[in-house]
Motif scaffolding. Sequence first.
Motif, PDB file in Angstrom:
ATOM      1  N   ALA A 206       6.716   3.108   7.993  1.00  0.00           N
ATOM      2  CA  ALA A 206       5.316   3.134   7.532  1.00  0.00           C
ATOM      3  C   ALA A 206       4.482   2.084   8.258  1.00  0.00           C
TER       4      ALA A 206
ATOM      5  N   VAL B  67       4.661  -1.126   7.681  1.00  0.00           N
ATOM      6  CA  VAL B  67       4.447  -2.323   6.853  1.00  0.00           C
ATOM      7  C   VAL B  67       5.299  -3.463   7.397  1.00  0.00           C
TER       8      VAL B  67
ATOM      9  N   ARG C 182      -0.287   8.488   8.726  1.00  0.00           N
ATOM     10  CA  ARG C 182       0.906   8.439   7.862  1.00  0.00           C
ATOM     11  C   ARG C 182       0.474   8.126   6.434  1.00  0.00           C
TER      12      ARG C 182
ATOM     13  N   GLN D  75       6.509   0.815  -5.719  1.00  0.00           N
ATOM     14  CA  GLN D  75       5.254   0.378  -6.374  1.00  0.00           C
ATOM     15  C   GLN D  75       4.194   1.444  -6.083  1.00  0.00           C
ATOM     16  N   LEU D  76       3.625   2.041  -7.080  1.00  0.00           N
ATOM     17  CA  LEU D  76       2.827   3.261  -6.909  1.00  0.00           C
ATOM     18  C   LEU D  76       1.374   2.987  -6.550  1.00  0.00           C
ATOM     19  N   ALA D  77       0.963   1.753  -6.513  1.00  0.00           N
ATOM     20  CA  ALA D  77      -0.435   1.414  -6.149  1.00  0.00           C
ATOM     21  C   ALA D  77      -1.412   2.152  -7.049  1.00  0.00           C
TER      22      ALA D  77
ATOM     23  N   PHE E 298     -11.218   5.973  -0.090  1.00  0.00           N
ATOM     24  CA  PHE E 298     -10.591   5.059   0.865  1.00  0.00           C
ATOM     25  C   PHE E 298     -10.140   5.811   2.099  1.00  0.00           C
TER      26      PHE E 298
ATOM     27  N   ARG F 260      -1.915  11.184  -3.980  1.00  0.00           N
ATOM     28  CA  ARG F 260      -2.344  10.566  -2.710  1.00  0.00           C
ATOM     29  C   ARG F 260      -1.953  11.459  -1.527  1.00  0.00           C
TER      30      ARG F 260
ATOM     31  N   GLY G  19       1.428  -2.805  -5.313  1.00  0.00           N
ATOM     32  CA  GLY G  19       1.650  -1.998  -4.116  1.00  0.00           C
ATOM     33  C   GLY G  19       0.374  -1.571  -3.404  1.00  0.00           C
ATOM     34  N   THR G  20      -0.798  -1.951  -3.946  1.00  0.00           N
ATOM     35  CA  THR G  20      -2.053  -1.530  -3.293  1.00  0.00           C
ATOM     36  C   THR G  20      -2.166  -2.184  -1.918  1.00  0.00           C
TER      37      THR G  20
ATOM     38  N   GLU H  69       0.150  -2.840   0.160  1.00  0.00           N
ATOM     39  CA  GLU H  69       0.944  -2.043   1.117  1.00  0.00           C
ATOM     40  C   GLU H  69       0.128  -0.841   1.580  1.00  0.00           C
ATOM     41  N   GLN H  70      -0.554  -0.222   0.618  1.00  0.00           N
ATOM     42  CA  GLN H  70      -1.349   0.955   0.992  1.00  0.00           C
ATOM     43  C   GLN H  70      -2.470   0.574   1.955  1.00  0.00           C
ATOM     44  N   PHE H  71      -3.037  -0.619   1.764  1.00  0.00           N
ATOM     45  CA  PHE H  71      -4.101  -1.064   2.688  1.00  0.00           C
ATOM     46  C   PHE H  71      -3.549  -1.131   4.112  1.00  0.00           C
ATOM     47  N   VAL H  72      -2.319  -1.673   4.238  1.00  0.00           N
ATOM     48  CA  VAL H  72      -1.755  -1.849   5.584  1.00  0.00           C
ATOM     49  C   VAL H  72      -1.441  -0.487   6.188  1.00  0.00           C
ATOM     50  N   VAL H  73      -0.912   0.430   5.362  1.00  0.00           N
ATOM     51  CA  VAL H  73      -0.519   1.740   5.897  1.00  0.00           C
ATOM     52  C   VAL H  73      -1.752   2.585   6.216  1.00  0.00           C
TER      53      VAL H  73
END
Lengths: 249, 196, 227, 45
Positions: free
Chosen positions: B48, B50, B65, B71-73, B90, B130, C84-85, C87-91
Amino acid sequence: MNPIMKFIHLMGSPPWFYQFSGRLIPWLWGLFVVLAACGLYLGLVKAPPDYLQGESARIMYIHVPSAWMSMMIYALMAVMGFVGLVWHVRIAEILAISSAPIGALFTAVALASGSLWGRPTWGTYWVWDARLTSELVLLFLYLGVIGLYSAFDEPRKAARAASLLALVGLVNLPIIHYSVTWWNTLHQGSSIGASGSSIHPSMLWPLLIMALATKFYYAANLLSRARIRLIEQDQRKNWVRELLQEGTA
Amino acid sequence: MLSVSDLTLERYFEPVFRPVSFTLKAGRALLITGANGSGKTTLIRLLAGVLRPSQGEARCDFERRVYIGHQLAVKDDLSVRENLHFMGKFQGRGASDIEDVIHHVGLRRVASQLARTLSAGQRKRCALARLLLSEASLWLLDEPYSNLDPQGMSMLDGMLHRHLQAGGACVLTTHGSLLPQGLETQELRLESGAAT
Amino acid sequence: MSGTSAWHAFTALLRRDLVLAFRRRTEMFQPLIFLLVVVSLFPLGVGPSPQLLASIAPGVIWIAALLATVLSLDTLFRSDFEDGTLEQFVVSGHPLTAIAFAKILAHWMVAGVPLVLMTPLLSLWMNLSVDGMVVMLVTLVLGTPVLSLVGSIGGALTVSLKRGGQLLSLLVFPLYVPLLIVATNAVSAAVAGLPYTGQLGLMVAGLIAALTLAPFATAAALKLSLE
Amino acid sequence: MSHTPFILAAYGVATLLLLWGALAPVLRARKLKSEIRARLERTGD
C-alpha cells in the motif's frame, strides 16, 4: 568506481566499518591526550593571566572549546541524520545518534565551566548571559533528541525520528542563538565576554590547541560508541558471531 | 500489473518474512496466507506504500490503490453518512453516489447514526464502502471477511467479482476458513524471516 | 493526484476536523480554560500589586498561551493515528503536506483563535495598558499560528508514542524560544512607548518561515510515525 | 579572593564529565560482548 566512492561504499558495510574504526580509535585517543596536555600546559602555566579578570580567565581554555564543540556536534549530528534519513545509510544514522550524548556532554561541560567562571568575575554562579542561556537551550535541544530516540522501541524508526528532530533543531539553532543574544543586549547591555577582548597570541595558541584536542576526543568517542551500537544491533548476524568467537574484538 | 521482486522489511534488524517475489495481473486476486505474526499485515502495508521496504521493490502500474486494514478509519463521532461523505469527497467523488453506496453495503437503516453506535460488522461494511467510492484498480484488503455476517460475505464476494471482471486486481490476506468463493486466486504463503 | 482533487481533500479534511472539534465541545474549551487558570494563578502567586503585574504581563500571557497550545498538540494527530485515518491519508496519494497543513489550520482555528479572543480579559487581569493590549493582540494573531505550525512537528513525531505528552513539550519549548522573546519584547516596548514595528516585522518573517517549512517536517514525521 | 579553587573546580568537573563520557562506552562494550558470548555458548550457534 573511484577510490572515494569505494571508500564510502566500504564504510557502509558494518564489519568493514567496525574493523576500520577499531584501528583508528587508539590513534585518535593518543592525539587527544597529547594535544590536551600541551594545551593545558600552555594555558595554565605559560599564558599570562588576563589583565582584566586575572587568573579566572584560564577557565576559558576549557569553556570556549567545549562551547564550540557543543554547537559543532549538533550541526554534524543533524547533517549525518539527514544523510541517514534521505539515503537510508545505516552507518550515518548510527553516527548521528551516537553523537547526541557527546554533544550533550560538551554542553554540560560548557555550562559548568561557564558558571564556575562567572562566580569570580560576576559574583554569582548563574547570570542570564547570552552565551550561557543559548548553551542552556542547546542542552534542551540535545535532551529532546536523546529523549525522542529512547522513546521508540524499533531502533531504525527511533533513529529516523531523532534525526528529523535534529534537522528541525539545526534550522532553529542560529535563530535561537541570535534571538537570545539580541534579548540579552536589551536587558543588560553587552557584558564583557572573554572572546570580546582581542586575544593575545600567548592565550590564543592554547585555545586553538584545546579546540583541536576536543575534536579528537569527539572523533574517538563517537567511533567507539558507534561500534557498540553496531554490535548491539547486529548481534544475531554472522559477522558479529565470527568476530566474538575469534575473540579479537 | 503489480510486480514484486525479493521484497521484505527488517524490524529489529531481522526480516519480518522471507523475501517474496510474485506478479499480479489485472483481473486476478492474490491470497496471502501464513501463521499469525508471519507478516501478512506488514506485506500488505508495504504494497500500500505505507511502509518502505528494507530490500527488494514493488513496481505497480495500477494508477490508484485503496487499502483497508485492521484499523477501519471510521470516525466514531461522525455518522455513517458523514463518514462516507468525507471518504467520497476525499477522493473527489460527488455526493450523489454516497446514497447508492450506503444502500449497496446495507447500512441504509443506520445511515444517520453515529459510527460509535455501530456493531463490528456494520463498521466493517462502512469501511468496505471505501472500495466502491474509490476508482482504485488495486484493492489491498487485510482480512476483509473478519466480522462479516453471511450476507456481508456474499456482498463482498460480489464486489470482488465485479472488480476483477472490470479489470481490477486485488491482494487480500486471510487466516483460516474465510475465503472468497468462486474467484480465481493465486496464493502466496509467507514464511517467517529466520535469522539470515 | 491532480491539484484540484488535492484542494477537495484539503477542504473536506478541514471541514471534517472542525465538525469533529465541535462534536467534542468540552474538549475544545480545555486550552482556553487552562489559559485562564494559569494567568489567574500569577496574581495569587506573585501578589496583586498592579505595577508588578503590569511589568510581567506580556511574559505571563504569552507563556500561558504557549502552554495552552502545547497541551492541545498531543491530540492533534493522535485520534487519526489510532483509528487508521492517518494510514488512509498516506495511501490516498494526496500530498501529505497539504493534509498536514489542513490539520494544523484546523488546530489553529480551534485552539489558537480562542487564545487571541481572550486577550482583553487577560490584559485586564494583568493590568496591561490599552496600547499594550492592542500589540498583545497583534502578536498573538501573528504568533499562535507559529505555535501550531512548529508544535505540530512535535505532535507528529510523538504521535505513535503512548506517553508522548511530556516528551512533546521538551521537543517543542526550545523551538518556541525566539518567538517568546520577540513577542513579549514587542508588547513591553509598546507599553513603554518605544517603537515595536521591528519586532512585529520579525514575527511576520517567523510566521512566513513556519508556514513554508513546518508542514514539510510534519508530513515527514507523520509518514515516519506509521512505520 | 584567589581564583584557584574555581579554576580547579572547572577543570575538575570537565575532566570528570569527559572521563565518564569516554569510559561509558568501554564498560558498555565489555558488558555487551560478554552477554552475546554467553548467548552464543548457550545456543551453541
